[in-house]
Design an enzyme around this catalytic site. Structure first.
Site, mmCIF file in Angstrom:
data_model
loop_
_atom_site.group_PDB
_atom_site.id
_atom_site.type_symbol
_atom_site.label_atom_id
_atom_site.label_comp_id
_atom_site.label_asym_id
_atom_site.label_seq_id
_atom_site.Cartn_x
_atom_site.Cartn_y
_atom_site.Cartn_z
ATOM 1 N N THR A 77 -1.098 7.632 -0.849
ATOM 2 C CA THR A 77 -2.434 7.471 -1.439
ATOM 3 C C THR A 77 -3.260 6.394 -0.747
ATOM 4 O O THR A 77 -4.479 6.340 -0.923
ATOM 5 C CB THR A 77 -2.314 7.114 -2.922
ATOM 6 O OG1 THR A 77 -1.710 5.801 -3.043
ATOM 7 C CG2 THR A 77 -1.463 8.139 -3.664
ATOM 8 N N ASP A 116 1.945 -11.316 9.811
ATOM 9 C CA ASP A 116 2.731 -11.086 11.019
ATOM 10 C C ASP A 116 2.609 -12.253 11.988
ATOM 11 O O ASP A 116 3.603 -12.697 12.571
ATOM 12 C CB ASP A 116 2.274 -9.798 11.708
ATOM 13 C CG ASP A 116 2.773 -8.552 11.002
ATOM 14 O OD1 ASP A 116 3.828 -8.620 10.353
ATOM 15 O OD2 ASP A 116 2.107 -7.513 11.103
ATOM 16 N N ASP A 124 -3.260 -9.387 11.856
ATOM 17 C CA ASP A 124 -2.477 -9.428 10.622
ATOM 18 C C ASP A 124 -1.960 -10.845 10.412
ATOM 19 O O ASP A 124 -1.090 -11.314 11.146
ATOM 20 C CB ASP A 124 -1.321 -8.434 10.694
ATOM 21 C CG ASP A 124 -0.580 -8.301 9.373
ATOM 22 O OD1 ASP A 124 0.011 -9.306 8.916
ATOM 23 O OD2 ASP A 124 -0.601 -7.195 8.794
ATOM 24 N N ARG A 150 0.830 -1.192 0.000
ATOM 25 C CA ARG A 150 0.000 0.000 0.000
ATOM 26 C C ARG A 150 0.871 1.250 0.000
ATOM 27 O O ARG A 150 1.790 1.375 0.794
ATOM 28 C CB ARG A 150 -0.919 0.011 1.210
ATOM 29 C CG ARG A 150 -1.874 1.201 1.165
ATOM 30 C CD ARG A 150 -3.061 1.114 2.071
ATOM 31 N NE ARG A 150 -2.994 0.175 3.165
ATOM 32 C CZ ARG A 150 -3.977 0.047 4.067
ATOM 33 N NH1 ARG A 150 -5.046 0.790 3.980
ATOM 34 N NH2 ARG A 150 -3.877 -0.817 5.028
#
Length: 232
Positions: free
Chosen positions: A124, A221, A218, A120
């Site tokens: 933006t 992770d 996550d 990402r």
């Protein structure tokens, strides 16, 4: 008894024609209980996640097209068997998608695996493609696209764009993931209605940080043992 349904009465609508959710058995709820528990360590999390991944792969393979193949058994008899109608490959969205590769290799050591790296953009907040390496002649394969979390749908759409631009027909793509949000499903099925999505759970919703509820944190992770930003 089955677990209580946590889904709200009103959810985003999506095209469910090609969305396959695993049967919500007590066994699957048991595995989800293990991986959703925030106290699970890396070893425990990956051990039970791998079992869910195996169920997802088996379900994905069951839905592929097969053709007739006769083989001769050791006693000289003919067995009317089956073989895949087209070759199969896997493509992992790095890094979390790589968690699915080991179970795929346990099913077939010769299946080629490609990679897509999407991150990402910090400004933006949109997904950006950084790298892709796909099997040769990937357009001739049925592709298992691996991405454990389908949350906002941004990374999934980016990965599917990569596949279709490489010549893979949407109907020859199975998107394999553990959890998906109704919001993500709405976006992906609107843009790629012919892609099959196989998931182990359609979640309740996204929270303000785009984590799924009840969720898992996550996945990458927790699976690989790095800092879990989704933990509380």
């Amino acid at each position: 008894m089955h677990a209580t349904n946590l889904r709200p009465l009103s959810r985003p609508s999506y095209n469910a024609a090609n969305v396959i959710e695993l049967e919500q058995t007590d066994r699957l709820h048991y595995l989800h209980t293990k991986v959703r528990d925030k106290t699970a360590n890396k070893r425990q999390f990956s051990f039970y996640a791998d079992q869910i991944i195996r169920l997802l792969l088996e379900k994905s393979l069951e839905r592929l097209n097969f053709t007739e193949l006769n083989v001769t058994t050791p006693v000289g008899a003919t067995y009317p068997g089956k073989e895949l109608a087209m070759p199969l490959c896997g493509v992992s969205v790095v890094r979390a998608g790589e968690s699915m590769e080991n179970e795929l290799r346990r099913l077939d050591l010769n299946i080629p695996i490609g990679k897509i790296l999407i991150q990402r953009d910090p400004t933006t907040k949109l997904p950006k493609l950084y790298y892709s390496k796909l099997p040769d002649n990937v357009e001739k394969f049925h592709v298992l696209l691996f991405e454990p979390m389908l949350a906002t749908g941004g990374s999934a759409i980016c990965a599917l764009d990569v596949m279709t631009k490489a010549g893979v027909k949407p109907e020859n793509i199975t998107f394999v993931n553990l959890l998906c949000s109704p919001e993500g499903l709405e976006k992906v099925t609107a843009q790629f209605p012919d892609v099959t999505i196989v998931t182990s759970s359609i979640e309740q919703c996204l929270n303000e940080h785009a984590f799924m509820i009840p969720g898992i944190g996550d996945f990458g992770d927790r699976y690989f043992g790095t800092t879990d930003l989704g933990a509380v």
